[in-house]
Design an enzyme around this catalytic site. Structure first.
Site, PDB file in Angstrom:
ATOM      1  N   SER A   1      31.072  34.219  35.637  1.00 38.98           N
ATOM      2  CA  SER A   1      31.100  33.629  36.991  1.00 38.98           C
ATOM      3  C   SER A   1      29.728  33.017  37.222  1.00 38.98           C
ATOM      4  O   SER A   1      28.770  33.384  36.538  1.00 38.98           O
ATOM      5  CB  SER A   1      31.339  34.753  38.007  1.00 38.98           C
ATOM      6  OG  SER A   1      31.084  34.320  39.312  1.00 38.98           O
TER       7      SER A   1
ATOM      8  N   TYR B   1      29.828  43.476  41.193  1.00 38.33           N
ATOM      9  CA  TYR B   1      30.489  42.341  40.512  1.00 38.33           C
ATOM     10  C   TYR B   1      29.442  41.477  39.811  1.00 38.33           C
ATOM     11  O   TYR B   1      29.597  41.128  38.628  1.00 38.33           O
ATOM     12  CB  TYR B   1      31.262  41.532  41.559  1.00 38.33           C
ATOM     13  CG  TYR B   1      32.037  40.339  41.023  1.00 38.33           C
ATOM     14  CD1 TYR B   1      33.153  40.521  40.207  1.00 38.33           C
ATOM     15  CD2 TYR B   1      31.672  39.036  41.358  1.00 38.33           C
ATOM     16  CE1 TYR B   1      33.878  39.429  39.743  1.00 38.33           C
ATOM     17  CE2 TYR B   1      32.398  37.941  40.904  1.00 38.33           C
ATOM     18  CZ  TYR B   1      33.495  38.141  40.099  1.00 38.33           C
ATOM     19  OH  TYR B   1      34.208  37.061  39.627  1.00 38.33           O
TER      20      TYR B   1
HETATM   21  N1  LIG Z   1      38.652  32.694  41.303  1.00 35.19           N
HETATM   22  C1  LIG Z   1      37.347  32.510  41.288  1.00 35.19           C
HETATM   23  O1  LIG Z   1      36.761  31.885  42.199  1.00 35.19           O
HETATM   24  C2  LIG Z   1      36.540  33.062  40.148  1.00 35.19           C
HETATM   25  C3  LIG Z   1      35.196  32.655  40.054  1.00 35.19           C
HETATM   26  C4  LIG Z   1      34.436  33.143  39.020  1.00 35.19           C
HETATM   27  C5  LIG Z   1      34.981  34.002  38.089  1.00 35.19           C
HETATM   28  N2  LIG Z   1      36.279  34.388  38.212  1.00 35.19           N
HETATM   29  C6  LIG Z   1      36.801  35.314  37.208  1.00 35.19           C
HETATM   30  O2  LIG Z   1      38.002  34.832  36.660  1.00 35.19           O
HETATM   31  C7  LIG Z   1      38.738  35.924  36.123  1.00 35.19           C
HETATM   32  C8  LIG Z   1      40.192  35.779  36.519  1.00 35.19           C
HETATM   33  O3  LIG Z   1      40.330  35.898  37.927  1.00 35.19           O
HETATM   34  P1  LIG Z   1      41.240  34.908  38.798  1.00 35.19           P
HETATM   35  O4  LIG Z   1      40.330  34.133  39.665  1.00 35.19           O
HETATM   36  O5  LIG Z   1      42.205  34.209  37.944  1.00 35.19           O
HETATM   37  O6  LIG Z   1      41.961  35.966  39.775  1.00 35.19           O
HETATM   38  P2  LIG Z   1      43.411  36.635  39.748  1.00 35.19           P
HETATM   39  O7  LIG Z   1      44.453  35.609  39.895  1.00 35.19           O
HETATM   40  O8  LIG Z   1      43.330  37.735  40.746  1.00 35.19           O
HETATM   41  O9  LIG Z   1      43.515  37.246  38.288  1.00 35.19           O
HETATM   42  C9  LIG Z   1      42.953  38.465  37.919  1.00 35.19           C
HETATM   43  C10 LIG Z   1      43.692  38.963  36.705  1.00 35.19           C
HETATM   44  O10 LIG Z   1      43.069  40.183  36.270  1.00 35.19           O
HETATM   45  C11 LIG Z   1      44.071  41.157  36.084  1.00 35.19           C
HETATM   46  N3  LIG Z   1      43.553  42.493  36.356  1.00 35.19           N
HETATM   47  C12 LIG Z   1      42.849  42.932  37.423  1.00 35.19           C
HETATM   48  N4  LIG Z   1      42.598  44.231  37.322  1.00 35.19           N
HETATM   49  C13 LIG Z   1      43.146  44.650  36.139  1.00 35.19           C
HETATM   50  C14 LIG Z   1      43.243  45.883  35.474  1.00 35.19           C
HETATM   51  N5  LIG Z   1      42.715  47.024  35.980  1.00 35.19           N
HETATM   52  N6  LIG Z   1      43.903  45.925  34.298  1.00 35.19           N
HETATM   53  C15 LIG Z   1      44.465  44.823  33.775  1.00 35.19           C
HETATM   54  N7  LIG Z   1      44.399  43.618  34.346  1.00 35.19           N
HETATM   55  C16 LIG Z   1      43.758  43.527  35.521  1.00 35.19           C
HETATM   56  C17 LIG Z   1      45.168  40.799  37.077  1.00 35.19           C
HETATM   57  O11 LIG Z   1      46.443  41.247  36.636  1.00 35.19           O
HETATM   58  P3  LIG Z   1      47.265  42.504  37.180  1.00 35.19           P
HETATM   59  O12 LIG Z   1      47.016  42.592  38.646  1.00 35.19           O
HETATM   60  O13 LIG Z   1      48.683  42.169  36.818  1.00 35.19           O
HETATM   61  O14 LIG Z   1      46.751  43.674  36.422  1.00 35.19           O
HETATM   62  C18 LIG Z   1      45.146  39.274  37.006  1.00 35.19           C
HETATM   63  O15 LIG Z   1      45.947  38.813  35.934  1.00 35.19           O
HETATM   64  C19 LIG Z   1      38.064  37.208  36.653  1.00 35.19           C
HETATM   65  O16 LIG Z   1      37.294  37.770  35.632  1.00 35.19           O
HETATM   66  C20 LIG Z   1      37.159  36.682  37.752  1.00 35.19           C
HETATM   67  O17 LIG Z   1      36.032  37.491  37.942  1.00 35.19           O
HETATM   68  C21 LIG Z   1      37.078  33.926  39.213  1.00 35.19           C
END
Ligand SMILES: NC(=O)c1ccc[n+]([C@@H]2O[C@H](COP(=O)([O-])OP(=O)(O)OC[C@H]3O[C@@H](n4cnc5c(N)ncnc54)[C@H](OP(=O)(O)O)[C@@H]3O)[C@@H](O)[C@H]2O)c1
Length: 266
Positions: free
Chosen positions: A143, A156
């Site tokens: 991130s 985080y």
């Molecule tokens: N969106 C942003 O603005 C942003 C910015 C910077 C970085 N990121 C990073 O991008 C990555 C993906 O996030 P996203 O934005 O796509 O959000 P998201 O749609 O909420 O996806 C998060 C994913 O992580 C999985 N997850 C969460 N806790 C888990 C656990 N205990 N075991 C297994 N799987 C788990 C969730 O699946 P289940 O709930 O089905 O387990 C889901 O598939 C993350 O690492 C996040 O930190 C996002």
């Protein structure tokens, strides 16, 4: 020669939604053999069907990133079934919406387990076979918070910073042996990440933050990630004007420290 992922085995965590789901579709279009992991099996199965329609082979393997014993067991099973992983996408994660002063250590630890240690555990499992074969690629979804901390993100930001230390070291040790690392630093992407972010009680925040809904789509983010991966970039930033903070911190630190407490955390 252009890099192709046709028939490459690509294991994506957090593939049930957001960036992980969108990346699964990018790899499916390439004809990859996908292993899709997260907790929600029903969501993974929908993603798997979409991947098949796009030309990828896909396998659903549910797991909980916060449970080390389960991760190790699943990884052993994956290695027996697939032999060697070509690409591991450490994407699954949870964010945070709580101040240092109010956050119990148990919540900090949960975030570190899911956002940092799960990747470490899976990496150590798949790495030996990659090194033996002389090829492997780790795509690590960090991130911009992996480059600077700001309010309501202490654990985080710590977990994301830790990823950089770990994978830069791995790269230094093994890139000459065919092991690639791409650290991805997204800014604000329109996904469900703020809904599942942990509050001080360890409960989900449950709100689609303004910052998130104003971000670029997961699909656009995944396309940019794929472009960087194909160029074997070691680090890539995918963000709008929030990217400026990385450059301010690096080149004009006094300005960064003047501005950082004014960054709206939600
Ligand atoms: N969106 C942003 O603005 C942003 C910015 C910077 C970085 N990121 C990073 O991008 C990555 C993906 O996030 P996203 O934005 O796509 O959000 P998201 O749609 O909420 O996806 C998060 C994913 O992580 C999985 N997850 C969460 N806790 C888990 C656990 N205990 N075991 C297994 N799987 C788990 C969730 O699946 P289940 O709930 O089905 O387990 C889901 O598939 C993350 O690492 C996040 O930190 C996002």
């Amino acid at each position: 020669m252009a890099i192709s992922f046709k028939e490459k085995t690509v294991w994506i965590t957090g593939a049930s939604s957001g960036i992980g789901e969108a990346l699964a579709y990018e790899f499916a279009k390439e004809g990859a053999i996908l292993i899709l992991s997260a907790r929600r099996k029903s969501e993974l199965e929908k993603v798997a069907q979409n991947c098949i329609a796009l030309g990828g082979e896909s396998h659903v393997i549910p797991l909980d990133l916060s449970v080390q014993a389960q991760l190790e067991e699943v990884a052993d099973m994956v290695l027996v079934k697939f032999g060697c992983i070509d690409v591991l996408v450490n994407n699954g994660g949870i964010s945070q919406r709580s101040m240092v002063i109010e956050t119990p250590v148990a919540v900090d630890r949960r975030i570190m387990e899911v956002d940092f240690f799960s990747g470490v555990i899976l990496t150590k499992k798949v790495l030996p076979a990659m090194v033996a074969r002389g090829y492997g690629h780790f795509i690590v979804i960090s991130s911009i918070t992996g480059k600077f901390g700001f309010s309501l993100r202490s654990a985080y930001a710590a977990a994301k910073h830790a990823l950089h230390g770990f994978y830069e070291s791995l790269w230094a040790e093994l890139h000459e042996k065919g092991i690639h690392v791409t650290m991805v630093c997204p800014g604000r992407i329109h996904t469900n990440i703020s809904l599942s972010a942990l509050t001080r009680s360890g409960e989900a925040h449950g709100i689609m933050d303004h910052a998130q809904s104003g971000g670029i789509s997961a699909e656009q983010c995944a396309q940019k990630i794929m472009k960087a991966v194909k160029k074997q970039k070691i680090e890539v930033y995918i963000a709008g004007k929030e990217l400026l903070m990385i450059y301010f911190k690096r080149y004009i630190p006094w300005l960064f420290f003047k501005l950082v407490s004014r960054v709206k955390p939600m």
